[in-house]
Design an enzyme around this catalytic site. Structure first.
Site, PDB file in Angstrom:
ATOM      1  N   ASP A  68      -5.089  -9.656  -7.677  1.00 21.53           N
ATOM      2  CA  ASP A  68      -5.171  -8.674  -8.761  1.00 21.53           C
ATOM      3  C   ASP A  68      -3.872  -7.968  -9.410  1.00 21.53           C
ATOM      4  O   ASP A  68      -3.553  -8.343 -10.547  1.00 21.53           O
ATOM      5  CB  ASP A  68      -6.167  -7.651  -8.365  1.00 21.53           C
ATOM      6  CG  ASP A  68      -5.959  -7.066  -7.113  1.00 21.53           C
ATOM      7  OD1 ASP A  68      -5.057  -7.137  -6.513  1.00 21.53           O
ATOM      8  OD2 ASP A  68      -6.885  -6.386  -6.525  1.00 21.53           O
ATOM      9  N   GLU A  95     -12.273   0.271 -10.068  1.00 23.01           N
ATOM     10  CA  GLU A  95     -11.928  -0.627 -11.262  1.00 23.01           C
ATOM     11  C   GLU A  95     -12.848  -0.534 -12.274  1.00 23.01           C
ATOM     12  O   GLU A  95     -12.407  -1.042 -13.497  1.00 23.01           O
ATOM     13  CB  GLU A  95     -12.010  -2.167 -10.546  1.00 23.01           C
ATOM     14  CG  GLU A  95     -10.855  -2.413  -9.416  1.00 23.01           C
ATOM     15  CD  GLU A  95     -11.091  -1.746  -8.198  1.00 23.01           C
ATOM     16  OE1 GLU A  95     -12.279  -1.459  -7.716  1.00 23.01           O
ATOM     17  OE2 GLU A  95     -10.069  -1.451  -7.585  1.00 23.01           O
ATOM     18  N   GLU A 137       0.779  -1.259   0.123  1.00 23.45           N
ATOM     19  CA  GLU A 137      -0.019   0.314  -0.106  1.00 23.45           C
ATOM     20  C   GLU A 137       0.874   1.428   0.113  1.00 23.45           C
ATOM     21  O   GLU A 137       0.638   2.420  -0.303  1.00 23.45           O
ATOM     22  CB  GLU A 137      -1.044   0.067   1.113  1.00 23.45           C
ATOM     23  CG  GLU A 137      -1.999  -1.091   1.256  1.00 23.45           C
ATOM     24  CD  GLU A 137      -3.096  -0.887   0.211  1.00 23.45           C
ATOM     25  OE1 GLU A 137      -3.117  -0.086  -0.503  1.00 23.45           O
ATOM     26  OE2 GLU A 137      -3.965  -1.710   0.303  1.00 23.45           O
ATOM     27  N   ARG A 173       0.529   3.811  -3.183  1.00 23.86           N
ATOM     28  CA  ARG A 173      -0.183   5.087  -3.059  1.00 23.86           C
ATOM     29  C   ARG A 173       1.062   6.204  -2.953  1.00 23.86           C
ATOM     30  O   ARG A 173       0.846   7.228  -3.411  1.00 23.86           O
ATOM     31  CB  ARG A 173      -0.697   5.165  -1.803  1.00 23.86           C
ATOM     32  CG  ARG A 173      -2.196   4.096  -1.713  1.00 23.86           C
ATOM     33  CD  ARG A 173      -3.145   4.206  -0.781  1.00 23.86           C
ATOM     34  NE  ARG A 173      -3.898   3.048  -0.567  1.00 23.86           N
ATOM     35  CZ  ARG A 173      -5.108   2.878  -0.373  1.00 23.86           C
ATOM     36  NH1 ARG A 173      -5.680   3.834  -0.036  1.00 23.86           N
ATOM     37  NH2 ARG A 173      -5.802   1.605  -0.253  1.00 23.86           N
TER      38      ARG A 173
HETATM   39  C1  DMJ Z   1      -6.628   0.319  -4.940  1.00 28.08           C
HETATM   40  O1  DMJ Z   1      -5.747   0.696  -3.745  1.00 28.08           O
HETATM   41  C2  DMJ Z   1      -5.553  -0.373  -5.910  1.00 28.08           C
HETATM   42  O2  DMJ Z   1      -6.339  -0.272  -7.149  1.00 28.08           O
HETATM   43  C3  DMJ Z   1      -5.268  -1.691  -5.438  1.00 28.08           C
HETATM   44  O3  DMJ Z   1      -4.744  -2.397  -6.423  1.00 28.08           O
HETATM   45  C4  DMJ Z   1      -6.569  -2.534  -5.095  1.00 28.08           C
HETATM   46  N1  DMJ Z   1      -7.806  -1.972  -5.081  1.00 28.08           N
HETATM   47  C5  DMJ Z   1      -7.791  -0.435  -4.413  1.00 28.08           C
HETATM   48  C6  DMJ Z   1      -9.130   0.491  -4.799  1.00 28.08           C
HETATM   49  O4  DMJ Z   1     -10.169  -0.470  -5.095  1.00 28.08           O
END
Ligand code: DMJ
Length: 602
Positions: A322, A505, A186, A190
């Site tokens: 993902d 998404e 994260e 971010r």
């Molecule tokens: C985001 O922080 C990023 O896209 C992450 O890969 C997974 N999903 C959240 C938002 O839904």
């Protein structure tokens, strides 16, 4: 003649020198700084090493327990000419342009609403609480919303706010954290992603310095005996110089999706250490890929300590997994095709995903859509059996965009076909839900792939009974009862998590599909999605996550607005209505938090 030549020679030399000086100043030259190869990057600002190369920075000075002996370098050579990702857009009528511009204003206005209250009530905190107007620290207390929003401010041409933001981020202290346990993934997507992208867009050296600070901090999480990262990281222990080890269990997405941010940081600074760090991870992924219980894909949990990824038996493209898959074609695009291993891993993984994970749900209008589910493998009598969860997730909606990018880059029509159907599946779900907003997770009934797919009400009701754990699948009264009580729209067998968390998404894939196909109806889709989301999420101080979208009106709200609302969701809504050359996918590639990085292009 002689006079002329004598006159032109010094003039020519002076012009050449001036041109070289200008190129050096603007960095509009060949660059893969320091890693040996020269590659053209257009509009790159000149990097002043003094601005970011602070040898005394805390995380840099900390002794290394397990130094890298054979530092890897970026491959030599010129970037390849890759196929175009975006379609060439045709002429647009004045009316269409005006409609698009109205939407741009609407999205910008909505952004400013949340931004204003973030600034006045929660500035420098990680999140604004949009109902109470309070602030929260959820991602280290380093101003996640501020850093996540910088590039959106730039893209929306809110330059004054951008300047104010940059002046503030300079003071973020990455030597201390409000959390004991830092989520490395994260923090990378971010903060590091946010700084890199804002730097790539603006060329402001202060942002590069902050990127380097986060990069140096996160690099410490790789100081383990086998150089595999610690994903949930004991910050204070690391700070005190403790001896660390990679964990025996980590989530796939948290190990597999650090490479874009680390590689971009190396590309810009010329210091290969970050590229080297995630390239070691890539090697293990490649080595393990065909050994897992579903060869081609990696399971939800891995063992980085022993570099073994074969124990877990659950596979999917959504939560926990993902961005590992998302980063495979994107790494290839970012690095100008110079890392073919990512192409190979993408192709292998998608071969498996297309075969084993995607299903066509049975829906009343017989729409030809796809949903990506979850599979559990089971080894019996030397055979692999597959148990399938026909589950859909908002998170998995990114997959349409990923396959569109992969399909274009690697010229695979079956990926483009799946991309369209998966994105249409998300659009269908938005349209079918009573508020026009997709829930977090749900179950559906699959069509039998060997037959024509037609709606069958009895079959749906039986699937509802089965999903509810009922034994008697002929009890239609019971089925009607469950359907009425759970307010199940036709096609769904259960809505397991009816929340909408302000996630991006679906609009992300709609945006990518629009840029890759030019299908104009996607603009109407985006408008409908935007209007529904704003109508139900807007609060006095911002926009709030919803805890139930399966109601007819007044959905209950949560006092939560994650940083990706301003960093991702509203950015994609803005970009779909922008001119196609604003962050063209042929020049930029988005990290998983929607931060665009400049691609290495020929
Ligand atoms: C985001 O922080 C990023 O896209 C992450 O890969 C997974 N999903 C959240 C938002 O839904």
């Amino acid at each position: 003649m002689a006079f002329r030549r004598r006159f032109w020679l010094p003039f020519g030399i002076a012009t050449l020198l001036l041109f070289c000086y200008y190129s050096w100043l603007t960095g509009d030259a060949y660059q893969w700084a320091g890693a040996g190869s020269l590659s053209p990057l257009t509009h790159r600002p000149h990097v002043d090493p003094k601005a970011f190369d602070d040898e005394d920075y805390f995380w840099r000075k900390l002794p290394t327990h397990y130094p890298v002996k054979d530092m890897g370098t970026f491959p030599n050579g010129k970037p390849l000419t890759l196929p175009k990702i975006q379609v060439v857009f045709g002429e647009e009528s004045r009316g269409d342009k005006a409609a698009r511009e109205r939407m741009l204003d609407a999205v910008r206005k909505e952004f400013l609403h949340s931004w204003h209250y973030y600034k006045t009530k929660a500035f420098m905190s990680d999140e604004l609480a949009p109902i109470s107007g309070k602030s929260k620290d959820t991602f280290g207390g380093w101003g996640a919303t501020l850093v996540d929003s910088l590039d959106t401010l730039w893209i929306m041409n809110l330059k004054e706010e951008f300047e104010e933001g940059v002046a503030a981020v300079v003071n973020i202290d990455f030597e201390n954290s409000s959390l004991e346990n830092v989520n490395v993934f994260e923090t990378a997507i971010r903060y590091l992603g946010g700084f890199l992208s804002a730097y790539d867009l603006s060329g402001d050296q202060r942002l590069l310095r902050k990127a380097r600070e986060v990069g140096d901090m996160l690099y410490k999480a790789f100081d383990t005996p086998n150089r595999m990262p610690i994903t949930r990281w004991d910050f204070d222990y690391a700070k005190q110089g403790g001896q660390q080890e990679a964990p025996g269990m980590s989530l796939l997405a948290e190990v597999g999706s650090l490479c874009m941010e680390f590689t971009r940081l190396s590309m810009i600074t010329g210091n290969p250490k970050w590229f080297d760090a995630t390239d070691r991870v890539r090697e293990v992924f490649e080595e393990q890929q065909m050994k897992t219980q579903l060869p081609g894909m990696w399971p939800f949990t891995l063992n980085p300590r022993d570099k073994i990824f074969t124990a877990d038996n659950t596979f999917g493209l959504g939560a926990l997994a993902d961005s590992t898959y998302e980063y495979l074609p994107k790494m290839y695009a970012l690095t100008g095709g110079l890392l073919p291993s990512y192409k190979k891993m993408y192709e292998e993984s998608m071969k498996t995903a297309l075969k084993h994970l995607l299903f066509r749900p049975m829906v009343p209008d017989s729409a030809n859509i796809l949903i990506s589910g979850t599979v559990h493998t089971e080894q019996a009598d030397g055979k692999t059996n597959f148990n399938f969860d026909y589950q859909g997730q908002h998170l998995v909606c990114f997959a349409g965009g990923m396959l569109a990018i992969g399909g274009k880059l690697f010229e695979k029509s079956e990926h483009l076909d799946a991309a369209r159907k998966l994105t249409d599946g998300c659009i269908w779900t938005y349209k079918t839900m009573p508020l026009g907003i997709m829930p977090e997770t749900f179950f559906m009934i699959p069509c039998d792939p060997s037959k024509e797919c037609h709606w069958d009400e009895t079959q749906w009701k039986q699937a509802v009974l089965k999903q509810a754990g009922e034994r008697d699948l002929t009890n239609m009264d019971k089925a009607d009862d469950i359907i009425a009580k759970s307010k199940l729209p036709k096609g769904f067998t259960e809505i397991t998590e009816p929340d909408y968390l302000l996630r991006p998404e679906a609009i992300e894939s709609v945006f990518i599909m629009y840029r890759t196909t030019g299908r104009r109806e996607l603009l109407e889709t985006a408008e409908a999605m935007f209007n529904a989301i704003i109508k139900y999420t807007e609060t006095r101080y911002g926009n709030a996550a919803l805890s139930n979208v399966n109601v007819d009106d007044n959905p209950p709200k949560k006092d939560s607005m994650e940083s990706f609302w301003l960093g991702e969701t509203l950015k994609y809504f803005f970009l779909i209505f922008s001119d196609q050359d604003v962050i063209s996918l042929d020049e930029w590639v988005f990290n998983t938090e929607a931060h665009p990085f400049r691609r290495l292009i020929r």
